[in-house]
Design an enzyme around this catalytic site. Structure first.
Site, PDB file in Angstrom:
ATOM      1  N   CYS A   2       8.271  10.901  11.880  1.00 39.62           N
ATOM      2  CA  CYS A   2       9.078  11.909  12.553  1.00 39.62           C
ATOM      3  C   CYS A   2      10.547  11.507  12.481  1.00 39.62           C
ATOM      4  O   CYS A   2      10.878  10.334  12.495  1.00 39.62           O
ATOM      5  CB  CYS A   2       8.716  12.127  14.020  1.00 39.62           C
ATOM      6  SG  CYS A   2       7.022  12.604  14.311  1.00 39.62           S
ATOM      7  N   ARG A  27      10.332  11.087   6.623  1.00 42.89           N
ATOM      8  CA  ARG A  27       9.681  10.442   7.767  1.00 42.89           C
ATOM      9  C   ARG A  27       8.564  11.304   8.356  1.00 42.89           C
ATOM     10  O   ARG A  27       7.800  10.846   9.209  1.00 42.89           O
ATOM     11  CB  ARG A  27      10.715  10.157   8.855  1.00 42.89           C
ATOM     12  CG  ARG A  27      11.816   9.237   8.405  1.00 42.89           C
ATOM     13  CD  ARG A  27      12.804   9.044   9.526  1.00 42.89           C
ATOM     14  NE  ARG A  27      12.214   8.285  10.605  1.00 42.89           N
ATOM     15  CZ  ARG A  27      12.322   6.984  10.748  1.00 42.89           C
ATOM     16  NH1 ARG A  27      13.017   6.284   9.896  1.00 42.89           N
ATOM     17  NH2 ARG A  27      11.756   6.364  11.756  1.00 42.89           N
ATOM     18  N   TRP A  79       5.664  14.574  12.045  1.00 41.89           N
ATOM     19  CA  TRP A  79       4.413  14.105  11.431  1.00 41.89           C
ATOM     20  C   TRP A  79       3.403  14.100  12.568  1.00 41.89           C
ATOM     21  O   TRP A  79       3.507  13.285  13.486  1.00 41.89           O
ATOM     22  CB  TRP A  79       4.623  12.702  10.847  1.00 41.89           C
ATOM     23  CG  TRP A  79       3.466  12.186  10.046  1.00 41.89           C
ATOM     24  CD1 TRP A  79       3.237  12.397   8.723  1.00 41.89           C
ATOM     25  CD2 TRP A  79       2.400  11.336  10.507  1.00 41.89           C
ATOM     26  NE1 TRP A  79       2.095  11.749   8.332  1.00 41.89           N
ATOM     27  CE2 TRP A  79       1.553  11.097   9.399  1.00 41.89           C
ATOM     28  CE3 TRP A  79       2.065  10.785  11.733  1.00 41.89           C
ATOM     29  CZ2 TRP A  79       0.411  10.317   9.494  1.00 41.89           C
ATOM     30  CZ3 TRP A  79       0.924  10.005  11.826  1.00 41.89           C
ATOM     31  CH2 TRP A  79       0.112   9.779  10.713  1.00 41.89           C
ATOM     32  N   ASN A 105      10.112  10.951  19.130  1.00 41.52           N
ATOM     33  CA  ASN A 105       9.310  10.168  18.177  1.00 41.52           C
ATOM     34  C   ASN A 105       8.518   9.148  18.976  1.00 41.52           C
ATOM     35  O   ASN A 105       9.036   8.594  19.945  1.00 41.52           O
ATOM     36  CB  ASN A 105      10.202   9.393  17.207  1.00 41.52           C
ATOM     37  CG  ASN A 105      10.867  10.290  16.192  1.00 41.52           C
ATOM     38  OD1 ASN A 105      10.588  11.477  16.139  1.00 41.52           O
ATOM     39  ND2 ASN A 105      11.748   9.707  15.402  1.00 41.52           N
ATOM     40  N   GLY A 106       7.295   8.846  18.525  1.00 42.64           N
ATOM     41  CA  GLY A 106       6.483   7.862  19.240  1.00 42.64           C
ATOM     42  C   GLY A 106       5.282   8.533  19.876  1.00 42.64           C
ATOM     43  O   GLY A 106       4.973   9.692  19.564  1.00 42.64           O
ATOM     44  N   GLU A 486      -2.298  -3.342  -5.310  1.00 42.34           N
ATOM     45  CA  GLU A 486      -1.108  -2.524  -5.100  1.00 42.34           C
ATOM     46  C   GLU A 486      -1.083  -1.349  -6.081  1.00 42.34           C
ATOM     47  O   GLU A 486      -0.755  -0.221  -5.704  1.00 42.34           O
ATOM     48  CB  GLU A 486       0.148  -3.399  -5.234  1.00 42.34           C
ATOM     49  CG  GLU A 486       1.475  -2.667  -5.205  1.00 42.34           C
ATOM     50  CD  GLU A 486       1.701  -1.797  -3.972  1.00 42.34           C
ATOM     51  OE1 GLU A 486       0.955  -1.911  -2.988  1.00 42.34           O
ATOM     52  OE2 GLU A 486       2.622  -0.963  -4.019  1.00 42.34           O
ATOM     53  N   LYS A 490      -0.977   2.602  -5.190  1.00 45.21           N
ATOM     54  CA  LYS A 490       0.057   3.511  -5.717  1.00 45.21           C
ATOM     55  C   LYS A 490      -0.581   4.749  -6.301  1.00 45.21           C
ATOM     56  O   LYS A 490      -0.164   5.860  -6.030  1.00 45.21           O
ATOM     57  CB  LYS A 490       0.830   2.830  -6.832  1.00 45.21           C
ATOM     58  CG  LYS A 490       2.118   2.136  -6.723  1.00 45.21           C
ATOM     59  CD  LYS A 490       3.094   2.280  -5.657  1.00 45.21           C
ATOM     60  CE  LYS A 490       2.606   2.365  -4.261  1.00 45.21           C
ATOM     61  NZ  LYS A 490       3.246   1.562  -3.281  1.00 45.21           N
ATOM     62  N   GLU A 493      -2.154   7.035  -3.536  1.00 46.98           N
ATOM     63  CA  GLU A 493      -1.155   7.667  -2.661  1.00 46.98           C
ATOM     64  C   GLU A 493      -0.487   8.861  -3.327  1.00 46.98           C
ATOM     65  O   GLU A 493      -0.273   9.879  -2.705  1.00 46.98           O
ATOM     66  CB  GLU A 493      -0.030   6.666  -2.367  1.00 46.98           C
ATOM     67  CG  GLU A 493      -0.266   5.725  -1.230  1.00 46.98           C
ATOM     68  CD  GLU A 493       0.972   4.895  -0.954  1.00 46.98           C
ATOM     69  OE1 GLU A 493       1.404   4.146  -1.857  1.00 46.98           O
ATOM     70  OE2 GLU A 493       1.510   4.994   0.156  1.00 46.98           O
ATOM     71  N   HIS A 509     -21.111  -8.470  -9.111  1.00 45.35           N
ATOM     72  CA  HIS A 509     -21.800  -8.512  -7.804  1.00 45.35           C
ATOM     73  C   HIS A 509     -21.937  -7.121  -7.192  1.00 45.35           C
ATOM     74  O   HIS A 509     -22.214  -6.996  -6.008  1.00 45.35           O
ATOM     75  CB  HIS A 509     -21.052  -9.457  -6.861  1.00 45.35           C
ATOM     76  CG  HIS A 509     -21.013 -10.868  -7.366  1.00 45.35           C
ATOM     77  ND1 HIS A 509     -22.138 -11.643  -7.504  1.00 45.35           N
ATOM     78  CD2 HIS A 509     -19.975 -11.622  -7.815  1.00 45.35           C
ATOM     79  CE1 HIS A 509     -21.806 -12.826  -7.999  1.00 45.35           C
ATOM     80  NE2 HIS A 509     -20.499 -12.833  -8.206  1.00 45.35           N
ATOM     81  N   LYS A 604       6.799   7.972   5.795  1.00 43.12           N
ATOM     82  CA  LYS A 604       7.372   6.700   5.367  1.00 43.12           C
ATOM     83  C   LYS A 604       7.164   5.564   6.369  1.00 43.12           C
ATOM     84  O   LYS A 604       6.725   4.494   5.998  1.00 43.12           O
ATOM     85  CB  LYS A 604       8.865   6.908   5.083  1.00 43.12           C
ATOM     86  CG  LYS A 604       9.572   5.692   4.500  1.00 43.12           C
ATOM     87  CD  LYS A 604       9.126   5.409   3.099  1.00 43.12           C
ATOM     88  CE  LYS A 604       9.886   4.267   2.460  1.00 43.12           C
ATOM     89  NZ  LYS A 604       9.135   3.771   1.271  1.00 43.12           N
TER      90      LYS A 604
HETATM   91  C1  AGP Z   1       3.546   2.207   0.587  1.00 48.88           C
HETATM   92  O1  AGP Z   1       3.515   2.908  -0.620  1.00 48.88           O
HETATM   93  C2  AGP Z   1       2.964   2.890   1.716  1.00 48.88           C
HETATM   94  N1  AGP Z   1       3.421   4.201   1.926  1.00 48.88           N
HETATM   95  C3  AGP Z   1       2.587   2.108   2.957  1.00 48.88           C
HETATM   96  O2  AGP Z   1       1.425   1.421   2.628  1.00 48.88           O
HETATM   97  C4  AGP Z   1       3.602   1.122   3.545  1.00 48.88           C
HETATM   98  O3  AGP Z   1       3.795   0.055   2.668  1.00 48.88           O
HETATM   99  C5  AGP Z   1       3.111   0.613   4.910  1.00 48.88           C
HETATM  100  O4  AGP Z   1       2.982   1.681   5.788  1.00 48.88           O
HETATM  101  C6  AGP Z   1       3.996  -0.460   5.500  1.00 48.88           C
HETATM  102  O5  AGP Z   1       5.296  -0.010   5.699  1.00 48.88           O
HETATM  103  P1  AGP Z   1       6.485  -1.011   5.962  1.00 48.88           P
HETATM  104  O6  AGP Z   1       6.631  -1.864   4.754  1.00 48.88           O
HETATM  105  O7  AGP Z   1       7.675  -0.140   6.219  1.00 48.88           O
HETATM  106  O8  AGP Z   1       6.106  -1.837   7.154  1.00 48.88           O
END
Ligand code: AGP
Length: 609
Positions: A2, A27, A79, A105-106, A486, A490, A493, A509, A604
């Site tokens: 947000c 956000r 969000w 926010n929160g 990772e 990617k 996502e 396994h 984000k």
């Molecule tokens: C990364 O592509 C993600 N959107 C997500 O996993 C992110 O890395 C995670 O939420 C942690 O965020 P931060 O690094 O701002 O703490």
């Protein structure tokens, strides 16, 4: 998660707030809203005027009427947490008399209880949000000033908040408060801004004040003051934001993700700059607050982060074990804080976060500090909550990362870990020669990154080749395994293709059962002591008619395709091997027409549990 933006001054407020919301949209982007204070008629306060819309900020913009004049206002991009995305649940929220407006926010933890109490007293709720309880609490507060009304309301509230409040009867001010969700004031010339993120401010002012938890502020056009939620005045010293407004723009790229991938050579150059000490084959990290004697006393290192930052921490743990020979491991912060962890005084804890706001990481840091542990931060956003809460640490200097999907920050975080591991290693048993070898390797990184990025057309062609996959497997061993994890994150996502990451050694396994032509595998195959083991794993896949895309230092015969990346020192290879797979995920998503910078259901900064 947000975004909040607010303005008080002399300019027409609606265009300013809409532009701020566009900058904060990363956000949260399921609904948005704006409220402004209308002009006061003779003897009467100006009424509040509000517009809200489900969807993106552009949907809101289309609904804002031509005549929507005012010089004070607050706005929000959401969000969803409590209640589905809708016009009703979008912020701001107003009280029954349309006098009080709040953006938040929160999460208010005791919202249901407060809602029940207020409903029993006759309050009618118009939304399903937790935020609306705050509006009614402020509206019902008996105090004489807006500051006191907000304070009175906050006394009933448990949870996290960053809020901005407008009141028609006090239209010369915006009152804001922070507890666990960022609030930044932007100090202008006869105008003041407030936002949840400097991204919304830098086009207008780079002079900012970041509120602490438990702090409030009153913004008027000509001045501001800060104080605690208990009422005592605090000293606010403005600081200058490091980055220019252009750093938050797309800079000629079609998406932020592409821009941020492309910036990585410069970003790595930045994290190295001024830190290498050739004389002692080591590095200096100014803000660690850990002297050599203390560093020698560290018996274990535990790294905590979420998502991509957790993966960067996994590579960091390997670098620390390899270069400093200190046992180290990484764990998701979100799990760590719920398992009543044994906190050992000889363990050094490291919190990793791009945003510096991730609630699970922040809460883990707070729990650790409560138990007397020493916690360092490896953070990108300067002055963020985690950076401030930690006992010391290092910034990763990746620059603003706007795309929801993290790329350049991952790379810079791993480089920052390499610097930290080298620093620890040279205090302990890493030889001068090995220190020099790693430093030479680090210096080669920016050029090698440019070399990988120059291969984009070929990676794009390969992405098209595999874009029909319904599911993909990513494998690697030891150094290659976090790279595989990772890369798989990617891909899912940004393209929404299902992807799994496994240590190559674990295939037989169980996951080998999945292998068939429709389930391609991406294999991370560095030229190191495990090369033959990785080749054997590819052999197993080929024997089951699986397609293989290898990322390797030389063409792999067993693979259908190989992306060849430049070789660095074995320890530093993981930094480079993930980069082509960022481009692979990007081009796959592009070919599938995905909303690359704002993937569905994500935001984000995850500032809620
Ligand atoms: C990364 O592509 C993600 N959107 C997500 O996993 C992110 O890395 C995670 O939420 C942690 O965020 P931060 O690094 O701002 O703490």
């Amino acid at each position: 998660m947000c975004g909040i933006v607010g303005y008080i001054g002399r300019r027409d407020v609606a265009p300013l707030l809409l532009e701020g919301l566009q900058r904060l949209e990363y956000r949260g982007y399921d609904s948005a809203g704006i409220v402004i204070t209308g002009k006061a008629a003779a003897g009467k306060p100006g009424a509040l005027k509000m517009v809200k819309a489900k969807g993106r900020v552009r949907e809101l913009e289309a609904k804002v009427p031509k005549r929507f004049a005012g010089t004070t206002g607050i706005a929000h991009t959401r969000w969803a947490t409590h209640g589905a995305p809708s016009d009703e649940n979008a912020h701001p929220h107003l009280d029954a008399e349309n006098k009080v407006a709040v953006v938040h926010n929160g999460i208010i933890d005791n919202a249901s209880e407060l809602r029940a109490r207020l409903t029993a007293d006759g309050t009618v709720f118009l939304s399903e949000t937790d935020t609306e309880v705050l509006v009614h609490l402020i509206a019902r507060a008996q105090a004489d000033t807006l500051e006191e009304k907000v304070r009175e309301a906050l006394r009933h509230v448990e949870g996290t908040y960053g809020i901005a409040v407008l009141h028609a009867d006090f239209n010369d001010r915006i009152v804001v408060a922070r507890n666990g969700s960022p609030v930044v004031l932007g100090i202008g010339e006869k105008e003041m801004f407030v936002a949840s993120d400097v991204a919304a401010l830098v086009a207008h002012t780079r002079q900012v004040v970041t509120l602490d938890d438990g702090e409030m502020a009153t913004l008027k056009a000509d001045d501001f003051r800060t104080y605690t939620t208990e009422g005592s005045t605090t000293t606010a010293t403005p600081t200058t934001v490091e980055w220019e407004a252009e750093s938050y723009d797309m800079g000629g790229h079609d998406t932020y993700m592409h821009k941020e991938i492309s910036e990585q050579a410069d970003a790595v150059d930045r994290v190295l700059r001024g830190r290498i000490d050739d004389r002692f084959s080591t590095v200096h990290l100014g803000g660690l607050n850990l002297d050599a004697r203390e560093a020698r006393g560290v018996r274990r290192i535990k790294i905590l982060g979420c998502g991509t930052s957790y993966h960067a921490g996994q590579i960091g743990a390997q670098l620390i074990e390899e270069l400093a020979r200190i046992p180290a491991d990484a764990e998701p912060a979100s799990e760590f804080r719920y398992r009543n962890p044994v906190v050992d005084p000889d363990t050094l804890y490291i919190a990793v976060s791009q945003s510096g706001e991730t609630y699970d990481v922040l809460a883990a840091v707070q729990e650790l500090k409560r138990k007397g542990a020493r916690v360092l931060g490896v953070v990108n956003v300067v002055g963020s909550a985690i950076a401030r809460e930690a006992d010391g640490g290092t910034y990763v200097h990746a620059g603003p990362e706007v795309c929801v999907v993290s790329t350049k920050c991952f790379t810079n975080t791993v480089v920052a870990f390499a610097l930290f591991a080298l620093h620890l290693g040279r205090i302990r048993d890493l030889s001068v020669a090995d220190g020099k070898r790693i430093i030479d390797g680090l210096r080669r990184l920016p050029e090698q990154i440019s070399e990988i990025l120059a291969n984009e057309d070929e990676i794009k062609r390969l992405a098209a080749e595999y874009a029909d996959a319904k599911s993909m497997m990513f494998i690697g061993r030891v150094r290659g395994y976090p790279v595989a994890r990772e890369a798989s994150l990617k891909l899912k996502e940004v393209s929404y293709i299902h992807a799994e990451a496994y240590p190559a050694s674990e295939l037989k396994h169980g996951p080998l059962a999945l292998i068939e032509p429709a389930m391609p595998t991406v294999a991370i195959v560095p030229d190191d002591d495990l090369l033959e083991k990785n080749r054997a794993a590819m052999e197993e896949i080929k024997a089951r008619s699986g397609r293989i895309l290898a990322v390797a230092h030389q063409v792999q015969e067993k693979a259908d395709h190989t992306i060849v990346v430049p070789k660095n020192e074995n320890e530093l290879d993981p930094i480079l091997m993930g980069i082509p797979l960022q481009l692979f995920a990007y081009h796959t998503a592009l070919a599938m027409g995905r909303d690359i910078d704002k993937p569905r259901n994500l935001a984000k900064s995850v500032t809620v549990e």
